[in-house]
Design a protein around this motif. Structure first.
Motif, mmCIF file in Angstrom:
data_model
loop_
_atom_site.group_PDB
_atom_site.id
_atom_site.type_symbol
_atom_site.label_atom_id
_atom_site.label_comp_id
_atom_site.label_asym_id
_atom_site.label_seq_id
_atom_site.Cartn_x
_atom_site.Cartn_y
_atom_site.Cartn_z
ATOM 1 N N PHE A 243 0.855 -1.268 0.066
ATOM 2 C CA PHE A 243 -0.099 -0.115 -0.045
ATOM 3 C C PHE A 243 1.009 1.146 0.024
ATOM 4 O O PHE A 243 0.625 2.189 -0.649
ATOM 5 N N TYR A 244 2.107 1.350 0.829
ATOM 6 C CA TYR A 244 2.886 2.395 1.183
ATOM 7 C C TYR A 244 3.706 2.579 -0.266
ATOM 8 O O TYR A 244 4.497 3.581 -0.196
ATOM 9 N N ARG A 245 3.883 1.542 -0.983
ATOM 10 C CA ARG A 245 5.195 1.478 -1.891
ATOM 11 C C ARG A 245 5.452 2.647 -2.891
ATOM 12 O O ARG A 245 6.737 3.197 -2.789
ATOM 13 N N GLU A 246 4.567 3.412 -3.372
ATOM 14 C CA GLU A 246 4.983 4.495 -4.104
ATOM 15 C C GLU A 246 5.072 5.802 -3.171
ATOM 16 O O GLU A 246 6.231 6.545 -3.597
ATOM 17 N N SER A 247 4.690 5.867 -1.937
ATOM 18 C CA SER A 247 4.901 6.910 -1.215
ATOM 19 C C SER A 247 6.416 6.879 -0.805
ATOM 20 O O SER A 247 7.082 7.837 -0.586
ATOM 21 N N ILE A 248 6.921 5.584 -0.347
ATOM 22 C CA ILE A 248 8.304 5.463 0.105
ATOM 23 C C ILE A 248 9.235 5.803 -1.056
ATOM 24 O O ILE A 248 10.030 6.177 -0.742
ATOM 25 N N LYS A 249 8.727 5.049 -2.242
ATOM 26 C CA LYS A 249 9.819 5.297 -3.487
ATOM 27 C C LYS A 249 9.854 6.810 -3.871
ATOM 28 O O LYS A 249 10.977 7.290 -3.941
ATOM 29 N N GLU A 250 8.800 7.581 -3.546
ATOM 30 C CA GLU A 250 8.890 9.161 -3.740
ATOM 31 C C GLU A 250 9.689 9.967 -2.743
ATOM 32 O O GLU A 250 10.617 10.618 -3.026
ATOM 33 N N VAL A 251 9.702 9.361 -1.457
ATOM 34 C CA VAL A 251 10.561 10.051 -0.439
ATOM 35 C C VAL A 251 11.826 9.512 -0.695
ATOM 36 O O VAL A 251 12.723 10.614 -0.515
ATOM 37 N N ALA A 252 12.253 8.206 -0.912
ATOM 38 C CA ALA A 252 13.557 7.780 -1.243
ATOM 39 C C ALA A 252 14.316 8.441 -2.390
ATOM 40 O O ALA A 252 15.413 9.122 -1.838
ATOM 41 N N THR A 253 13.509 8.900 -3.332
ATOM 42 C CA THR A 253 13.882 9.567 -4.383
ATOM 43 C C THR A 253 14.339 11.017 -4.147
ATOM 44 O O THR A 253 15.463 11.616 -4.405
ATOM 45 N N GLU A 254 13.310 11.690 -3.329
ATOM 46 C CA GLU A 254 13.680 13.066 -2.955
ATOM 47 C C GLU A 254 14.981 13.218 -2.090
ATOM 48 O O GLU A 254 15.659 14.051 -2.109
ATOM 49 N N MET A 255 15.093 12.242 -1.134
ATOM 50 C CA MET A 255 16.116 12.032 -0.104
ATOM 51 C C MET A 255 17.521 12.117 -1.013
ATOM 52 O O MET A 255 18.499 13.013 -0.524
ATOM 53 N N MET A 256 17.414 11.486 -2.194
ATOM 54 C CA MET A 256 18.605 11.120 -2.959
ATOM 55 C C MET A 256 19.203 12.555 -3.680
ATOM 56 O O MET A 256 20.034 12.674 -3.795
ATOM 57 N N VAL A 257 17.996 12.841 -4.507
ATOM 58 C CA VAL A 257 17.881 14.048 -5.370
ATOM 59 C C VAL A 257 18.471 15.151 -4.674
ATOM 60 O O VAL A 257 19.145 16.104 -5.264
ATOM 61 N N GLU A 258 17.801 15.395 -3.446
ATOM 62 C CA GLU A 258 18.267 16.590 -2.711
ATOM 63 C C GLU A 258 19.473 16.466 -2.027
ATOM 64 O O GLU A 258 19.911 17.604 -1.348
ATOM 65 N N GLY A 259 20.354 15.296 -1.943
ATOM 66 C CA GLY A 259 21.623 15.289 -1.500
ATOM 67 C C GLY A 259 21.669 14.962 -0.065
ATOM 68 O O GLY A 259 22.635 15.067 0.513
ATOM 69 N N TYR A 260 20.320 14.592 0.545
ATOM 70 C CA TYR A 260 20.445 14.190 1.897
ATOM 71 C C TYR A 260 21.165 13.036 2.136
ATOM 72 O O TYR A 260 21.798 12.938 3.248
ATOM 73 N N THR A 261 21.003 12.103 1.533
ATOM 74 C CA THR A 261 21.698 10.750 1.711
ATOM 75 C C THR A 261 21.604 9.940 0.376
ATOM 76 O O THR A 261 20.523 10.090 -0.382
ATOM 77 N N LEU A 262 22.477 9.075 0.214
ATOM 78 C CA LEU A 262 22.412 8.087 -0.605
ATOM 79 C C LEU A 262 21.981 6.692 -0.380
ATOM 80 O O LEU A 262 21.698 5.843 -1.157
ATOM 81 N N TYR A 263 21.769 6.605 1.042
ATOM 82 C CA TYR A 263 21.268 5.511 1.767
ATOM 83 C C TYR A 263 19.933 5.767 2.641
ATOM 84 O O TYR A 263 19.985 5.645 3.823
ATOM 85 N N PRO A 264 18.919 5.969 1.933
ATOM 86 C CA PRO A 264 17.640 6.056 2.668
ATOM 87 C C PRO A 264 17.123 4.933 3.437
ATOM 88 O O PRO A 264 17.331 3.710 2.714
ATOM 89 N N ILE A 265 16.986 4.922 4.834
ATOM 90 C CA ILE A 265 16.327 3.868 5.206
ATOM 91 C C ILE A 265 15.119 4.037 5.970
ATOM 92 O O ILE A 265 14.681 5.207 6.480
ATOM 93 N N PHE A 266 13.922 3.181 5.897
ATOM 94 C CA PHE A 266 12.739 3.460 6.252
ATOM 95 C C PHE A 266 12.369 2.558 7.549
ATOM 96 O O PHE A 266 12.563 1.239 7.462
ATOM 97 N N VAL A 267 12.060 3.173 8.643
ATOM 98 C CA VAL A 267 11.920 2.593 9.975
ATOM 99 C C VAL A 267 10.470 2.170 9.931
ATOM 100 O O VAL A 267 9.546 2.797 9.967
ATOM 101 N N ALA A 268 10.097 0.741 9.910
ATOM 102 C CA ALA A 268 8.753 0.012 10.056
ATOM 103 C C ALA A 268 8.598 -0.414 11.485
ATOM 104 O O ALA A 268 9.244 -1.159 12.058
ATOM 105 N N HIS A 269 7.660 0.155 11.986
ATOM 106 C CA HIS A 269 7.076 -0.126 13.552
ATOM 107 C C HIS A 269 5.772 -0.030 13.796
ATOM 108 O O HIS A 269 4.908 0.663 12.958
ATOM 109 N N GLN A 270 5.549 -0.645 14.894
ATOM 110 C CA GLN A 270 3.836 -0.481 15.377
ATOM 111 C C GLN A 270 3.866 0.300 16.684
ATOM 112 O O GLN A 270 2.842 0.322 17.428
#
Length: 129
Positions: free
Chosen positions: A31-58
């Motif tokens: 369900f989240y796939r596209e949103s996560i990909k968009e954020v990862a791309t933004e993080m890399m394009v803006e030079g924040y990181t080349l290694y985005p990590i997404f923390v999944a938690h409850q």
């Protein structure tokens, strides 16, 4: 590690996957796939990181920035955006292991890097977009 490996490891290798909270994670990630990909791309394009990590938690975690809130989205898992740099800064990845992590990091344009937090512990998983 793939998500299927993590699911079987959390069950002690048992065939019955019904009790694993990670089955709901797979549903939420799809369900989240596209949103996560968009954020990862933004993080890399803006030079924040080349290694985005997404923390999944409850539950609550103190790493990254909340991007997908399970309470708001009526899902089982929340996702926070972070980076390898933050993980090193917070001591979740040791400085000496940073180069190893970078070498084994899968292509961030094809895979999301997840740090999955469950009551039994936490582990890194790569999941395709």
């Amino acid at each position: 590690m793939d998500i299927e490996d993590l699911m079987s490891a959390s069950q002690g290798g048992e065939a019955n996957a019904g009790s694993s909270p990670l089955k709901s994670l797979k549903v939420d990630l799809d369900f989240y796939r596209e949103s996560i990909k968009e954020v990862a791309t933004e993080m890399m394009v803006e030079g924040y990181t080349l290694y985005p990590i997404f923390v999944a938690h409850q539950h609550n975690v103190n790493v990254g920035e909340l991007i997908l809130d399970k309470a708001e989205l009526n899902t089982q898992w929340s996702i926070q955006a972070s980076s390898l740099e933050e993980f090193v800064e917070k001591g979740l990845v040791e400085e000496e292991r940073k180069a190893y992590f970078e070498k084994n990091f899968k292509n961030a344009n094809e895979y999301m890097c997840l740090f999955v937090v469950v009551p039994e512990g936490a582990n890194f998983v790569f999941y395709p977009y």
